[in-house]
Design a protein around this motif. Structure first.
Motif, PDB file in Angstrom:
ATOM      1  N   ALA A 188     -15.098  23.944  29.389  1.00  0.00           N
ATOM      2  CA  ALA A 188     -15.224  22.496  29.250  1.00  0.00           C
ATOM      3  C   ALA A 188     -14.657  22.037  27.909  1.00  0.00           C
ATOM      4  O   ALA A 188     -13.998  20.994  27.824  1.00  0.00           O
ATOM      5  CB  ALA A 188     -16.684  22.078  29.384  1.00  0.00           C
ATOM      6  N   ARG A 189     -14.904  22.805  26.864  1.00  0.00           N
ATOM      7  CA  ARG A 189     -14.327  22.467  25.556  1.00  0.00           C
ATOM      8  C   ARG A 189     -12.798  22.452  25.631  1.00  0.00           C
ATOM      9  O   ARG A 189     -12.150  21.558  25.065  1.00  0.00           O
ATOM     10  CB  ARG A 189     -14.776  23.489  24.508  1.00  0.00           C
ATOM     11  N   MET A 190     -12.245  23.431  26.319  1.00  0.00           N
ATOM     12  CA  MET A 190     -10.796  23.480  26.446  1.00  0.00           C
ATOM     13  C   MET A 190     -10.277  22.264  27.205  1.00  0.00           C
ATOM     14  O   MET A 190      -9.268  21.662  26.831  1.00  0.00           O
ATOM     15  CB  MET A 190     -10.367  24.776  27.157  1.00  0.00           C
ATOM     16  N   GLN A 191     -10.961  21.873  28.259  1.00  0.00           N
ATOM     17  CA  GLN A 191     -10.543  20.715  29.043  1.00  0.00           C
ATOM     18  C   GLN A 191     -10.570  19.446  28.190  1.00  0.00           C
ATOM     19  O   GLN A 191      -9.644  18.632  28.226  1.00  0.00           O
ATOM     20  CB  GLN A 191     -11.463  20.553  30.253  1.00  0.00           C
ATOM     21  N   ILE A 192     -11.632  19.268  27.416  1.00  0.00           N
ATOM     22  CA  ILE A 192     -11.763  18.085  26.570  1.00  0.00           C
ATOM     23  C   ILE A 192     -10.703  18.095  25.476  1.00  0.00           C
ATOM     24  O   ILE A 192     -10.112  17.046  25.153  1.00  0.00           O
ATOM     25  CB  ILE A 192     -13.179  18.010  25.979  1.00  0.00           C
ATOM     26  N   ALA A 193     -10.432  19.260  24.907  1.00  0.00           N
ATOM     27  CA  ALA A 193      -9.396  19.362  23.874  1.00  0.00           C
ATOM     28  C   ALA A 193      -8.017  19.062  24.443  1.00  0.00           C
ATOM     29  O   ALA A 193      -7.175  18.457  23.768  1.00  0.00           O
ATOM     30  CB  ALA A 193      -9.420  20.762  23.258  1.00  0.00           C
ATOM     31  N   ARG A 194      -7.783  19.453  25.668  1.00  0.00           N
ATOM     32  CA  ARG A 194      -6.503  19.150  26.304  1.00  0.00           C
ATOM     33  C   ARG A 194      -6.375  17.655  26.551  1.00  0.00           C
ATOM     34  O   ARG A 194      -5.302  17.066  26.380  1.00  0.00           O
ATOM     35  CB  ARG A 194      -6.368  19.934  27.606  1.00  0.00           C
ATOM     36  N   ASP A 195      -7.475  17.003  26.948  1.00  0.00           N
ATOM     37  CA  ASP A 195      -7.464  15.547  27.097  1.00  0.00           C
ATOM     38  C   ASP A 195      -7.128  14.876  25.765  1.00  0.00           C
ATOM     39  O   ASP A 195      -6.375  13.897  25.717  1.00  0.00           O
ATOM     40  CB  ASP A 195      -8.822  15.048  27.589  1.00  0.00           C
ATOM     41  N   ALA A 196      -7.697  15.397  24.680  1.00  0.00           N
ATOM     42  CA  ALA A 196      -7.433  14.828  23.353  1.00  0.00           C
ATOM     43  C   ALA A 196      -5.962  14.971  22.985  1.00  0.00           C
ATOM     44  O   ALA A 196      -5.362  14.060  22.396  1.00  0.00           O
ATOM     45  CB  ALA A 196      -8.315  15.512  22.310  1.00  0.00           C
ATOM     46  N   SER A 197      -5.358  16.106  23.337  1.00  0.00           N
ATOM     47  CA  SER A 197      -3.945  16.325  23.048  1.00  0.00           C
ATOM     48  C   SER A 197      -3.065  15.358  23.840  1.00  0.00           C
ATOM     49  O   SER A 197      -2.108  14.773  23.307  1.00  0.00           O
ATOM     50  CB  SER A 197      -3.552  17.769  23.378  1.00  0.00           C
ATOM     51  N   LEU A 198      -3.394  15.157  25.105  1.00  0.00           N
ATOM     52  CA  LEU A 198      -2.650  14.204  25.928  1.00  0.00           C
ATOM     53  C   LEU A 198      -2.780  12.792  25.366  1.00  0.00           C
ATOM     54  O   LEU A 198      -1.798  12.039  25.295  1.00  0.00           O
ATOM     55  CB  LEU A 198      -3.160  14.252  27.367  1.00  0.00           C
ATOM     56  N   ALA A 199      -3.994  12.412  24.972  1.00  0.00           N
ATOM     57  CA  ALA A 199      -4.232  11.075  24.427  1.00  0.00           C
ATOM     58  C   ALA A 199      -3.439  10.864  23.140  1.00  0.00           C
ATOM     59  O   ALA A 199      -2.841   9.796  22.926  1.00  0.00           O
ATOM     60  CB  ALA A 199      -5.721  10.877  24.170  1.00  0.00           C
ATOM     61  N   ARG A 200      -3.430  11.875  22.279  1.00  0.00           N
ATOM     62  CA  ARG A 200      -2.709  11.767  21.011  1.00  0.00           C
ATOM     63  C   ARG A 200      -1.204  11.608  21.253  1.00  0.00           C
ATOM     64  O   ARG A 200      -0.524  10.810  20.592  1.00  0.00           O
ATOM     65  CB  ARG A 200      -2.986  13.006  20.159  1.00  0.00           C
ATOM     66  N   THR A 201      -0.679  12.337  22.217  1.00  0.00           N
ATOM     67  CA  THR A 201       0.749  12.241  22.523  1.00  0.00           C
ATOM     68  C   THR A 201       1.108  10.858  23.046  1.00  0.00           C
ATOM     69  O   THR A 201       2.148  10.289  22.690  1.00  0.00           O
ATOM     70  CB  THR A 201       1.148  13.306  23.559  1.00  0.00           C
ATOM     71  N   VAL A 202       0.249  10.299  23.902  1.00  0.00           N
ATOM     72  CA  VAL A 202       0.485   8.943  24.399  1.00  0.00           C
ATOM     73  C   VAL A 202       0.489   7.947  23.248  1.00  0.00           C
ATOM     74  O   VAL A 202       1.385   7.087  23.143  1.00  0.00           O
ATOM     75  CB  VAL A 202      -0.591   8.549  25.439  1.00  0.00           C
ATOM     76  N   GLN A 203      -0.476   8.044  22.355  1.00  0.00           N
ATOM     77  CA  GLN A 203      -0.568   7.111  21.238  1.00  0.00           C
ATOM     78  C   GLN A 203       0.668   7.185  20.339  1.00  0.00           C
ATOM     79  O   GLN A 203       1.139   6.164  19.836  1.00  0.00           O
ATOM     80  CB  GLN A 203      -1.827   7.382  20.419  1.00  0.00           C
ATOM     81  N   GLN A 204       1.183   8.374  20.156  1.00  0.00           N
ATOM     82  CA  GLN A 204       2.369   8.545  19.313  1.00  0.00           C
ATOM     83  C   GLN A 204       3.614   7.940  19.935  1.00  0.00           C
ATOM     84  O   GLN A 204       4.583   7.651  19.234  1.00  0.00           O
ATOM     85  CB  GLN A 204       2.596  10.041  19.036  1.00  0.00           C
ATOM     86  N   ALA A 205       3.590   7.723  21.262  1.00  0.00           N
ATOM     87  CA  ALA A 205       4.766   7.205  21.962  1.00  0.00           C
ATOM     88  C   ALA A 205       4.678   5.716  22.269  1.00  0.00           C
ATOM     89  O   ALA A 205       5.603   5.157  22.866  1.00  0.00           O
ATOM     90  CB  ALA A 205       4.964   7.985  23.271  1.00  0.00           C
ATOM     91  N   LEU A 206       3.601   5.052  21.864  1.00  0.00           N
ATOM     92  CA  LEU A 206       3.428   3.638  22.181  1.00  0.00           C
ATOM     93  C   LEU A 206       4.557   2.785  21.613  1.00  0.00           C
ATOM     94  O   LEU A 206       5.058   3.046  20.513  1.00  0.00           O
ATOM     95  CB  LEU A 206       2.092   3.138  21.641  1.00  0.00           C
ATOM     96  N   HIS A 207       4.951   1.760  22.390  1.00  0.00           N
ATOM     97  CA  HIS A 207       6.006   0.846  21.957  1.00  0.00           C
ATOM     98  C   HIS A 207       5.654  -0.556  22.439  1.00  0.00           C
ATOM     99  O   HIS A 207       5.334  -0.746  23.621  1.00  0.00           O
ATOM    100  CB  HIS A 207       7.361   1.273  22.535  1.00  0.00           C
ATOM    101  N   PRO A 208       5.689  -1.552  21.543  1.00  0.00           N
ATOM    102  CA  PRO A 208       5.302  -2.920  21.942  1.00  0.00           C
ATOM    103  C   PRO A 208       6.115  -3.430  23.130  1.00  0.00           C
ATOM    104  O   PRO A 208       7.336  -3.258  23.190  1.00  0.00           O
ATOM    105  CB  PRO A 208       5.595  -3.748  20.682  1.00  0.00           C
ATOM    106  N   GLY A 209       5.422  -4.039  24.090  1.00  0.00           N
ATOM    107  CA  GLY A 209       6.087  -4.626  25.232  1.00  0.00           C
ATOM    108  C   GLY A 209       6.444  -3.655  26.328  1.00  0.00           C
ATOM    109  O   GLY A 209       7.000  -4.059  27.362  1.00  0.00           O
ATOM    110  N   GLN A 210       6.132  -2.373  26.140  1.00  0.00           N
ATOM    111  CA  GLN A 210       6.410  -1.359  27.151  1.00  0.00           C
ATOM    112  C   GLN A 210       5.160  -0.525  27.404  1.00  0.00           C
ATOM    113  O   GLN A 210       4.169  -0.620  26.680  1.00  0.00           O
ATOM    114  CB  GLN A 210       7.566  -0.446  26.711  1.00  0.00           C
ATOM    115  N   SER A 211       5.221   0.303  28.448  1.00  0.00           N
ATOM    116  CA  SER A 211       4.102   1.180  28.794  1.00  0.00           C
ATOM    117  C   SER A 211       4.519   2.637  28.670  1.00  0.00           C
ATOM    118  O   SER A 211       5.645   2.997  29.010  1.00  0.00           O
ATOM    119  CB  SER A 211       3.637   0.914  30.231  1.00  0.00           C
ATOM    120  N   VAL A 212       3.589   3.443  28.217  1.00  0.00           N
ATOM    121  CA  VAL A 212       3.755   4.897  28.274  1.00  0.00           C
ATOM    122  C   VAL A 212       3.112   5.368  29.570  1.00  0.00           C
ATOM    123  O   VAL A 212       1.962   5.017  29.860  1.00  0.00           O
ATOM    124  CB  VAL A 212       3.104   5.597  27.065  1.00  0.00           C
ATOM    125  N   LEU A 213       3.830   6.143  30.353  1.00  0.00           N
ATOM    126  CA  LEU A 213       3.318   6.665  31.617  1.00  0.00           C
ATOM    127  C   LEU A 213       2.835   8.088  31.420  1.00  0.00           C
ATOM    128  O   LEU A 213       3.608   8.960  30.996  1.00  0.00           O
ATOM    129  CB  LEU A 213       4.423   6.628  32.679  1.00  0.00           C
TER     130      LEU A 213
END
Length: 302
Positions: A188-213
């Protein structure tokens, strides 16, 4: 010969007002049951959003086809900032590749692990983004950091107790009850840590007026269990879950966690638990580390 009922207004003469009232109610029901817009145009109702989370059942080829269509549709509208995928590790991506890059170049850039994620399934999705000039970014926790995540008790406090229990239950079910109880907490810790990694990657790719998929297994995108629990409330995200008819029994719980649920045809029947028991016969315990989902050896995978 019977004619189909058309949803159109009809005149009401005084002598048949009651009949017209019944007809109006019938027509109102007809209007209310209009079919939803074709995919991927249905995504329009979820925009604007900083992030669109598109969950899949990994062994459903129809889900990868719908993902490719979503990538093409969003890119054609100029609304796609980046595609983040569970199927490659954080730190690898296609940014900088030309639109005419080959599949071999894309695979090398992503350090693709074909044993965990068949390129034949996900290659068309990746190449649709590359051809549109949209970067594809690996978001999964690197394999070199999995052991540390499993040993990190801080992840036990990330989710509220009921949500954490849901993680444990999902792991039990996903491994057909064969996962030793002692491995539930580390997994479960690994699953949660993987979610955190995915979330961090999305945040790093954010761009105004567009969506990260974000493309990931359904278990990763759920609003109160997965990736969305790792970013601030100011980040506007929408969740789409795709499931097959076999998993429709979980619809009520999924509806509560997603903005849209897409149901696709059932897959051919297969006793995945029997396959797992055979593959693990003679093993003292299931392997603790995996570059794929904790339930990656099971179909359907979350």
């Amino acid at each position: 010969m019977l004619r189909p009922l058309l949803c159109a207004p009809v005149p009401c003469w005084p002598v048949c007002r009651a009949l017209c009232l019944a007809g109006a109610l019938l027509l109102a029901g007809c209007a209310g049951s209009a079919p939803p817009a074709p995919w991927p145009g249905r995504l329009l109702g979820l925009l604007p959003a900083d992030a669109l989370l598109l969950g899949e059942q990994h062994d459903a080829a129809e889900h990868q086809r719908l993902q490719r269509q979503a990538v093409q549709w969003l890119a054609a509208r100029g609304q796609l900032a980046a595609v983040v995928i569970e199927m490659a590790e954080h730190g690898h991506g296609t940014r900088g590749l030309p639109r005419q890059a080959s599949q071999a170049q894309a695979r090398a850039a992503l350090q693709w692990n074909d044993a965990a994620w068949p390129w034949s399934s996900y290659g068309p999705v990746v190449m649709a983004a590359v051809a549109a000039g949209v970067p594809v970014l690996g978001g999964n926790l690197p394999r070199s950091r999995l052991r540390a995540a499993m040993d990190d008790a801080a992840w036990d406090r990330h989710l509220p107790a009921p949500a954490l229990q849901r993680q444990y239950d999902a792991l039990r079910q996903g491994h057909c009850g064969l996962l030793p109880e002692a491995q539930l907490v580390p997994m479960a810790r690994m699953q949660i840590a993987r979610d955190a990694s995915l979330a961090r990657t999305v945040q790093q790719a954010l761009h105004p007026g567009q969506s990260v998929l974000l493309l990931a297994g359904n278990g990763h995108v759920l609003r109160r269990l997965g990736v969305p629990t790792h970013w601030p409330a100011s980040l506007v995200s929408k969740v789409v879950v795709m499931q097959t008819l076999q998993t429709q029994s979980a619809r009520t719980a999924i509806d509560d966690e997603a903005d849209m649920v897409i149901t696709t045809p059932a897959l051919p029947p297969r006793d995945a638990c029997a396959v797992l028991r055979r593959s693990r016969s003679g093993m003292a315990a299931p392997p603790a580390l995996s570059s794929a989902s904790p339930a990656a050896t099971i179909a359907p995978r979350p």
